[in-house]
Design a protein around this motif. Structure first.
Motif, PDB file in Angstrom:
ATOM      1  N   SER A  61       0.840  -1.209   0.000  1.00  0.00           N
ATOM      2  CA  SER A  61       0.000   0.000   0.000  1.00  0.00           C
ATOM      3  C   SER A  61       0.869   1.250   0.000  1.00  0.00           C
ATOM      4  O   SER A  61       0.539   2.247  -0.645  1.00  0.00           O
ATOM      5  N   GLU A 108      -7.485   0.669  -0.449  1.00  0.00           N
ATOM      6  CA  GLU A 108      -7.821  -0.537   0.299  1.00  0.00           C
ATOM      7  C   GLU A 108      -9.098  -0.269   1.118  1.00  0.00           C
ATOM      8  O   GLU A 108      -9.265   0.831   1.643  1.00  0.00           O
ATOM      9  N   ASP A 182      -5.820  -1.344  -4.698  1.00  0.00           N
ATOM     10  CA  ASP A 182      -5.285  -1.949  -3.487  1.00  0.00           C
ATOM     11  C   ASP A 182      -6.234  -3.029  -2.959  1.00  0.00           C
ATOM     12  O   ASP A 182      -7.274  -2.730  -2.405  1.00  0.00           O
ATOM     13  N   GLU A 183      -5.842  -4.277  -3.168  1.00  0.00           N
ATOM     14  CA  GLU A 183      -6.582  -5.440  -2.673  1.00  0.00           C
ATOM     15  C   GLU A 183      -8.072  -5.410  -2.971  1.00  0.00           C
ATOM     16  O   GLU A 183      -8.902  -5.457  -2.050  1.00  0.00           O
TER      17      GLU A 183
END
Ligand code: ATP
Ligand code: MG
Length: 279
Positions: A61, A108, A182-183
């Protein structure tokens, strides 16, 4: 990485071989003292999907925030190295200017505005735009994500998968050249993970958006990416094509295995040490 030959004049076009994003040996420090990235380099070719994989706390991140400029909002700073986008330096630039240059980060945990509707969230994504095609782009996003059009209530009441789709849709509203994700699979059921990754692939193929994808779900990420980087403790420890990484025994053991114990370290592996020579 291609060496740049300075001829004293600016080339009219960026050479086809130059990556769209070029992260060169960056170091990132939080609060002036916490060194998190320790000489990280990576390249993302134009039009590609590249995966950035690694265990908890590896610095994935942080890498995305260094690129999008959002580090500044967390008292972080790129203290060494450089980040080039489309041939120009972007490290140290304010995040809103980086959005204007064409990079949009999907954070995220999705971070949509929960007390606004989907439509309002999408309009927010277009904040940098001054053209009159925002309405038609909203229609396009609703075509990609029909469920968002059906659910007219507040975004906070959307399911996790729908919120992830809204976050991706909002990024598209900025008409970015590149999206940092992000994810996107975090907290989603296997079926939804499949759906979200299919959409990521479609966006890349149909709209030509370059994608840098951070994931702990290596299997899903490598199924759509052409290349991948694996990072550990603030550095890249392995990189290659998605096929090479999928076939790599260490990657299989640590990232593609059933239980996927990601707390073990690559560095403890003899095979990894041997392979490190070609890095
Ligand atoms: N704002 C911050 N201030 C200080 N340290 C931070 C900050 N953000 C992250 N860190 C530290 O930097 C390291 C890397 O964090 P980062 O969130 O980039 O890792 P990650 O690879 O994204 O992990 P995860 O898989 O858990 O999301 C961690 O040790 C973390 O504690
Ligand atoms: Mg993270």
């Amino acid at each position: 990485m291609q060496p740049t030959i300075d001829t004293g004049t600016r080339p009219a076009v960026t050479p086809a071989t130059a990556p769209l994003l070029d992260v060169r040996n960056i170091e990132v420090v939080y609060d002036d003292v916490i060194l998190v990235l320790r000489g990280l380099s990576m390249e993302v070719p134009k039009g590609a999907i590249v995966a950035l994989l690694g265990a908890n706390g590896a610095g994935k991140s942080t890498t995305l925030k260094a690129i999008s400029g959002l580090l500044k909002t967390e008292d972080g700073e790129v203290t060494r190295g450089e980040i080039l986008f489309d041939g120009a330096r972007i490290d140290g630039i304010d995040p809103d200017k980086i959005v204007r240059r064409g990079i949009f980060q999907v954070m995220e945990g999705r971070r949509i505005v929960s007390d606004m509707t989907s439509l309002e969230n999408l309009r927010l994504g277009a904040f940098t735009r001054r053209d009159n095609e925002v309405a038609s782009d909203i229609d396009m996003v609703f075509d990609y994500f029909p469920r968002l059009k059906e659910r007219t209530g507040l975004a906070g009441y959307l399911s996790g998968g729908e919120q992830q789709m809204l976050a991706i849709g909002r990024a598209l509203m900025a008409r970015p050249k590149m999206i940092l994700m992000d994810e996107p699979s975090m907290g989603l059921s296997p079926l939804l993970v499949k759906e979200v990754f299919a959409i990521i692939k479609k966006i890349n193929r149909d709209l030509g958006v370059t994608i840098l994808l951070v994931e702990q779900n290596a299997r899903a990420a490598l199924s759509v990416a052409s290349h991948g980087y694996i990072m550990e403790q603030g550095k890249v420890v392995l990189d290659g094509t998605a096929d090479e990484l999928r076939d790599n025994e260490d990657v299989k053991e640590f990232y593609l295995g059933g239980a996927g114990d990601q707390r073990k370290s690559f560095k403890n592996l003899k095979s990894f040490k041997r392979r490190k020579r070609w890095l």
